[in-house]
Design a protein around this motif. Structure first.
Motif, PDB file in Angstrom:
ATOM      1  N   ASP A  94       0.823  -1.201   0.000  1.00 41.33           N
ATOM      2  CA  ASP A  94       0.000   0.000   0.000  1.00 41.33           C
ATOM      3  C   ASP A  94       0.860   1.256   0.000  1.00 41.33           C
ATOM      4  OD1 ASP A  94      -2.333   1.532   0.147  1.00 41.33           O
ATOM      5  OD2 ASP A  94      -2.188   1.634   2.337  1.00 41.33           O
ATOM      6  N   HIS A  95       0.669   2.084  -1.011  1.00 43.78           N
ATOM      7  CA  HIS A  95       1.323   3.386  -1.109  1.00 43.78           C
ATOM      8  C   HIS A  95       2.847   3.317  -1.212  1.00 43.78           C
ATOM      9  CE1 HIS A  95      -2.523   5.182  -0.587  1.00 43.78           C
ATOM     10  NE2 HIS A  95      -2.667   4.774   0.652  1.00 43.78           N
ATOM     11  N   GLY A  96       3.409   2.143  -1.378  1.00 42.89           N
ATOM     12  CA  GLY A  96       4.829   2.037  -1.669  1.00 42.89           C
ATOM     13  C   GLY A  96       5.756   2.085  -0.477  1.00 42.89           C
ATOM     14  N   PHE A 131      17.091  -0.308 -11.560  1.00 47.81           N
ATOM     15  CA  PHE A 131      15.682  -0.651 -11.375  1.00 47.81           C
ATOM     16  C   PHE A 131      15.254  -0.478  -9.917  1.00 47.81           C
ATOM     17  CE2 PHE A 131      15.359  -2.088 -15.631  1.00 47.81           C
ATOM     18  CZ  PHE A 131      14.014  -2.344 -15.895  1.00 47.81           C
ATOM     19  N   MET A 132      16.100  -0.909  -9.001  1.00 44.80           N
ATOM     20  CA  MET A 132      15.755  -0.793  -7.586  1.00 44.80           C
ATOM     21  C   MET A 132      15.688   0.664  -7.162  1.00 44.80           C
ATOM     22  SD  MET A 132      15.383  -3.922  -6.378  1.00 44.80           S
ATOM     23  CE  MET A 132      15.963  -4.253  -4.728  1.00 44.80           C
ATOM     24  N   THR A 133      16.582   1.485  -7.701  1.00 45.09           N
ATOM     25  CA  THR A 133      16.577   2.908  -7.377  1.00 45.09           C
ATOM     26  C   THR A 133      15.289   3.567  -7.842  1.00 45.09           C
ATOM     27  OG1 THR A 133      18.988   3.164  -7.369  1.00 45.09           O
ATOM     28  CG2 THR A 133      17.684   5.117  -7.919  1.00 45.09           C
ATOM     29  N   HIS A 134      14.889   3.324  -9.084  1.00 46.76           N
ATOM     30  CA  HIS A 134      13.693   3.972  -9.605  1.00 46.76           C
ATOM     31  C   HIS A 134      12.420   3.410  -8.979  1.00 46.76           C
ATOM     32  CE1 HIS A 134      15.058   6.647 -13.025  1.00 46.76           C
ATOM     33  NE2 HIS A 134      16.173   6.195 -12.487  1.00 46.76           N
ATOM     34  N   ALA A 135      12.436   2.149  -8.589  1.00 46.64           N
ATOM     35  CA  ALA A 135      11.291   1.606  -7.856  1.00 46.64           C
ATOM     36  C   ALA A 135      11.189   2.270  -6.489  1.00 46.64           C
ATOM     37  CB  ALA A 135      11.432   0.096  -7.705  1.00 46.64           C
ATOM     38  N   TYR A 136      12.319   2.475  -5.850  1.00 50.08           N
ATOM     39  CA  TYR A 136      12.343   3.109  -4.526  1.00 50.08           C
ATOM     40  C   TYR A 136      11.841   4.550  -4.615  1.00 50.08           C
ATOM     41  CZ  TYR A 136      14.089   4.586   0.054  1.00 50.08           C
ATOM     42  OH  TYR A 136      14.180   5.075   1.345  1.00 50.08           O
ATOM     43  N   ILE A 137      12.266   5.273  -5.628  1.00 50.98           N
ATOM     44  CA  ILE A 137      11.909   6.692  -5.755  1.00 50.98           C
ATOM     45  C   ILE A 137      10.474   6.886  -6.204  1.00 50.98           C
ATOM     46  CG2 ILE A 137      12.389   8.801  -7.089  1.00 50.98           C
ATOM     47  CD1 ILE A 137      15.366   7.848  -7.103  1.00 50.98           C
ATOM     48  N   TRP A 138      10.053   6.118  -7.225  1.00 52.53           N
ATOM     49  CA  TRP A 138       8.768   6.378  -7.870  1.00 52.53           C
ATOM     50  C   TRP A 138       7.655   5.406  -7.471  1.00 52.53           C
ATOM     51  CZ3 TRP A 138       8.711  10.983  -9.729  1.00 52.53           C
ATOM     52  CH2 TRP A 138       9.852  11.545 -10.319  1.00 52.53           C
ATOM     53  N   ALA A 140       5.598   5.030  -5.205  1.00 53.24           N
ATOM     54  CA  ALA A 140       4.590   5.534  -4.281  1.00 53.24           C
ATOM     55  C   ALA A 140       3.988   6.791  -4.892  1.00 53.24           C
ATOM     56  CB  ALA A 140       5.221   5.832  -2.920  1.00 53.24           C
ATOM     57  N   PRO A 141       2.837   7.235  -4.388  1.00 54.20           N
ATOM     58  CA  PRO A 141       2.225   8.440  -4.964  1.00 54.20           C
ATOM     59  C   PRO A 141       3.140   9.656  -4.963  1.00 54.20           C
ATOM     60  CG  PRO A 141       0.659   7.308  -3.559  1.00 54.20           C
ATOM     61  CD  PRO A 141       1.964   6.608  -3.382  1.00 54.20           C
ATOM     62  N   SER A 142       3.993   9.785  -3.952  1.00 52.93           N
ATOM     63  CA  SER A 142       4.932  10.908  -3.879  1.00 52.93           C
ATOM     64  C   SER A 142       6.355  10.379  -3.918  1.00 52.93           C
ATOM     65  CB  SER A 142       4.712  11.721  -2.598  1.00 52.93           C
ATOM     66  OG  SER A 142       3.420  12.283  -2.574  1.00 52.93           O
ATOM     67  N   PRO A 143       7.202  10.896  -4.816  1.00 50.66           N
ATOM     68  CA  PRO A 143       8.584  10.438  -4.873  1.00 50.66           C
ATOM     69  C   PRO A 143       9.393  10.963  -3.698  1.00 50.66           C
ATOM     70  CG  PRO A 143       8.287  12.290  -6.359  1.00 50.66           C
ATOM     71  CD  PRO A 143       6.928  11.962  -5.813  1.00 50.66           C
ATOM     72  N   VAL A 144      10.481  10.279  -3.406  1.00 52.33           N
ATOM     73  CA  VAL A 144      11.418  10.762  -2.389  1.00 52.33           C
ATOM     74  C   VAL A 144      12.544  11.514  -3.084  1.00 52.33           C
ATOM     75  CG1 VAL A 144      10.902   8.951  -0.736  1.00 52.33           C
ATOM     76  CG2 VAL A 144      12.670   8.566  -2.451  1.00 52.33           C
ATOM     77  N   SER A 145      13.138  12.453  -2.386  1.00 51.87           N
ATOM     78  CA  SER A 145      14.228  13.246  -2.953  1.00 51.87           C
ATOM     79  C   SER A 145      15.580  12.895  -2.346  1.00 51.87           C
ATOM     80  CB  SER A 145      13.948  14.744  -2.765  1.00 51.87           C
ATOM     81  OG  SER A 145      13.795  15.052  -1.392  1.00 51.87           O
ATOM     82  N   VAL A 146      15.587  11.865  -1.492  1.00 52.34           N
ATOM     83  CA  VAL A 146      16.838  11.391  -0.896  1.00 52.34           C
ATOM     84  C   VAL A 146      16.978   9.910  -1.220  1.00 52.34           C
ATOM     85  CG1 VAL A 146      18.133  11.005   1.226  1.00 52.34           C
ATOM     86  CG2 VAL A 146      16.759  13.089   0.970  1.00 52.34           C
ATOM     87  N   LEU A 147      18.065   9.558  -1.888  1.00 52.31           N
ATOM     88  CA  LEU A 147      18.357   8.154  -2.165  1.00 52.31           C
ATOM     89  C   LEU A 147      19.251   7.640  -1.050  1.00 52.31           C
ATOM     90  CD1 LEU A 147      17.897   5.937  -4.320  1.00 52.31           C
ATOM     91  CD2 LEU A 147      20.099   6.590  -5.312  1.00 52.31           C
ATOM     92  N   ARG A 273       0.908   4.334 -16.230  1.00 54.56           N
ATOM     93  CA  ARG A 273       1.538   3.236 -15.487  1.00 54.56           C
ATOM     94  C   ARG A 273       3.012   3.040 -15.792  1.00 54.56           C
ATOM     95  NH1 ARG A 273      -1.474  -0.734 -13.164  1.00 54.56           N
ATOM     96  NH2 ARG A 273       0.015  -2.300 -13.852  1.00 54.56           N
ATOM     97  N   ILE A 274       3.439   3.377 -16.996  1.00 54.82           N
ATOM     98  CA  ILE A 274       4.790   3.014 -17.424  1.00 54.82           C
ATOM     99  C   ILE A 274       5.782   4.155 -17.285  1.00 54.82           C
ATOM    100  CG2 ILE A 274       6.191   2.206 -19.366  1.00 54.82           C
ATOM    101  CD1 ILE A 274       3.666   0.807 -20.442  1.00 54.82           C
ATOM    102  N   ARG A 275       5.436   5.328 -17.781  1.00 55.31           N
ATOM    103  CA  ARG A 275       6.409   6.397 -17.967  1.00 55.31           C
ATOM    104  C   ARG A 275       6.961   6.959 -16.663  1.00 55.31           C
ATOM    105  NH1 ARG A 275       4.563  11.859 -18.208  1.00 55.31           N
ATOM    106  NH2 ARG A 275       6.092  12.277 -19.837  1.00 55.31           N
ATOM    107  N   LYS A 276       6.173   6.864 -15.568  1.00 54.88           N
ATOM    108  CA  LYS A 276       6.644   7.414 -14.302  1.00 54.88           C
ATOM    109  C   LYS A 276       7.994   6.831 -13.901  1.00 54.88           C
ATOM    110  CE  LYS A 276       4.699   5.966 -10.466  1.00 54.88           C
ATOM    111  NZ  LYS A 276       3.782   5.829  -9.295  1.00 54.88           N
ATOM    112  N   TYR A 277       8.150   5.524 -14.077  1.00 57.45           N
ATOM    113  CA  TYR A 277       9.372   4.861 -13.624  1.00 57.45           C
ATOM    114  C   TYR A 277      10.573   5.168 -14.513  1.00 57.45           C
ATOM    115  CZ  TYR A 277       6.448   2.399 -10.331  1.00 57.45           C
ATOM    116  OH  TYR A 277       5.585   2.113  -9.299  1.00 57.45           O
ATOM    117  N   MET A 278      10.314   5.715 -15.689  1.00 53.28           N
ATOM    118  CA  MET A 278      11.402   6.098 -16.581  1.00 53.28           C
ATOM    119  C   MET A 278      11.933   7.494 -16.267  1.00 53.28           C
ATOM    120  SD  MET A 278       9.447   4.797 -20.022  1.00 53.28           S
ATOM    121  CE  MET A 278      10.651   5.484 -21.144  1.00 53.28           C
TER     122      MET A 278
END
Length: 435
Positions: A94-96, A131-138, A140-147, A273-278
């Motif tokens: 839920d919500h990432g 892939f793991m980085t972009h899954a972590y960032i994107w 969820a409904p709101s991206p994070v700005s700290v990796l 669904r697709i472009r967000k992760y790119m």
């Protein structure tokens, strides 16, 4: 000459990218070591990378060997298993937030051992971390700005060793992300599948596999470029004509493949669904302050996301046909996109640019070669127009439905960019005939 194209040597690339801004506000990534992140000695794999990403008539810019389906050492298994389960985890959590917690709980990524291995392993590690980085960032409904450092440190180390920016690129998203079903048949739609997805599903697979097919089919034309250079050096007009014909035929063929995008990839599914992760964190209003790579840099960095401009096909044909883009923001952007390509591909394009001028040779033999040369330019123009058509259908039009003025995943106001590139191509025609 055999089917191998990349007889061109690879130049040594600095390990990381610094960010500077020119007078027109276009961000340029430059290869300087000031922003390198190297706590220890990192193996520079540029020489082996030249073999791994050798350009060939059989595979074009795809790897010379099939991409690895997983890292070989068991210590990477937790990361591989999580990557394999990404579509399920993104759907279930839920919500990432649980996805982010799952990634944070993974054991440290043993990048030091990875960098001692072969180039196939290093590039596989690059894919896993991207892939793991972009899954972590994107994811969820709101991206994070700290990796977090668990991702940031190994990602920057591995990307540095390959001369690549620490962000998902076309190379990791597409060139390294496929497997063949029947090894006795061609790398083409119907015989390839993706290794990994984010949400997954037919539309995401098809979107990427269309590009894999295009990359493979471009190989014949890329070999023809090298043959044309050899022929110009030998003043062999017959061979130049033959090579130009093959280049034009290749551009027609890849248009046919691109035209199949709508068969199994719906514009709305791509858009929502697709472009967000790119997406990256340069020119992206969702991350206006860029990305902070914890444990790496003391300030945030800005990197572009995945875009077709990171494919080396069109830049290679531009270089071969002498298509020169006027200085300005968009030509600056093209230079940045070159730095998102694998080092051997940059070297290939540079060597084509520095090689014998096909355009000058055609100019000296207009009656014999002018029409054939213009056919190449016409097909390159048509490919760009077709690409622009799909960009509009898959981004602009769904954006209007959502009352959004969208930018491309590469961070650009893409329609003027694509239109200018197409117009420039058309302006290089030798004749005044309309296309």
């Amino acid at each position: 000459m055999d089917m191998a194209v990349a007889a061109y040597p690879t130049t040594t690339i600095s390990r990381q990218f610094a960010v500077t801004v020119n007078k027109k506000g276009i961000q340029i990534l430059k290869r300087i070591s000031a922003c390198a992140y190297t706590k220890g000695n990192v193996n520079n794999s540029s020489s082996s990378s030249a073999q791994f990403f050798e350009v060939s008539g059989h595979r074009g810019f795809l790897p010379a060997v099939d991409p690895l389906p997983h890292l070989s050492h068991p210590q990477f298994s937790p990361w591989e298993e999580t990557l394999h389960d990404l579509p399920k985890l993104l759907a279930a959590f839920d919500h990432g937030q649980k996805l982010r917690q799952t990634i944070e709980k993974l054991p440290p990524f043993p990048y030091q051992d990875l960098l001692l291995g072969g180039d196939s392993e290093i590039w596989r590690g690059m894919l896993v971390l991207a892939f793991m980085t972009h899954a972590y960032i994107w994811g969820a409904p709101s991206p994070v700005s700290v990796l977090p450092s668990k991702l940031a440190v190994p990602f920057c180390e591995v990307s540095s060793s390959l001369g690549m920016p620490p962000v998902l690129t076309y190379a990791t998203y597409t060139l390294l992300n496929w497997r063949i079903l029947n090894e006795n048949c061609a790398i083409e739609l119907g015989n390839i599948v993706c290794l990994h997805n984010f949400y997954g599903g037919l539309d995401e697979e098809w979107f990427r596999l269309v590009h894999v097919d295009i990359e493979a089919k471009a190989g014949v034309g890329l070999k023809a470029v090298v043959d044309a250079h050899d022929a110009v050096a030998q003043q062999d007009m017959v061979q130049v004509h033959s090579s130009l014909t093959k280049m034009a035929d290749t551009l027609k063929i890849i248009q046919k493949t691109l035209s199949r995008m709508g068969e199994k990839c719906d514009p709305d599914i791509y858009y929502y669904r697709i472009r967000k992760y790119m997406s990256g964190w340069r020119g992206n209003p969702a991350l206006p302050n860029g990305m902070f790579y914890e444990g790496v840099w003391s300030d945030s960095k800005f990197f572009y996301g995945v875009t077709g401009a990171q494919s080396s096909i069109v830049p290679a044909f531009d270089a071969a046909l002498g298509v020169a883009h006027a200085c300005g923001p968009l030509s600056d952007y093209l230079q940045v996109m070159h730095l998102h390509m694998p080092v051997p591909h940059r070297s290939y394009i540079q060597q084509i640019e520095n090689g014998p001028s096909i355009r000058s040779f055609v100019t000296a033999h207009m009656s014999e070669l002018g029409e054939c040369y213009d056919t190449c330019l016409t097909e390159l123009f048509r490919f760009r127009v077709l690409h622009m058509k799909y960009a509009s259908a898959y981004i602009t039009q769904p954006g209007k439905k959502s009352q959004k003025e969208e930018r491309g995943t590469g961070g650009t106001d893409f329609i003027p960019y694509l239109l200018q590139n197409a117009t420039t191509t058309k302006e290089h025609l030798m004749s005044a005939n309309e296309v």
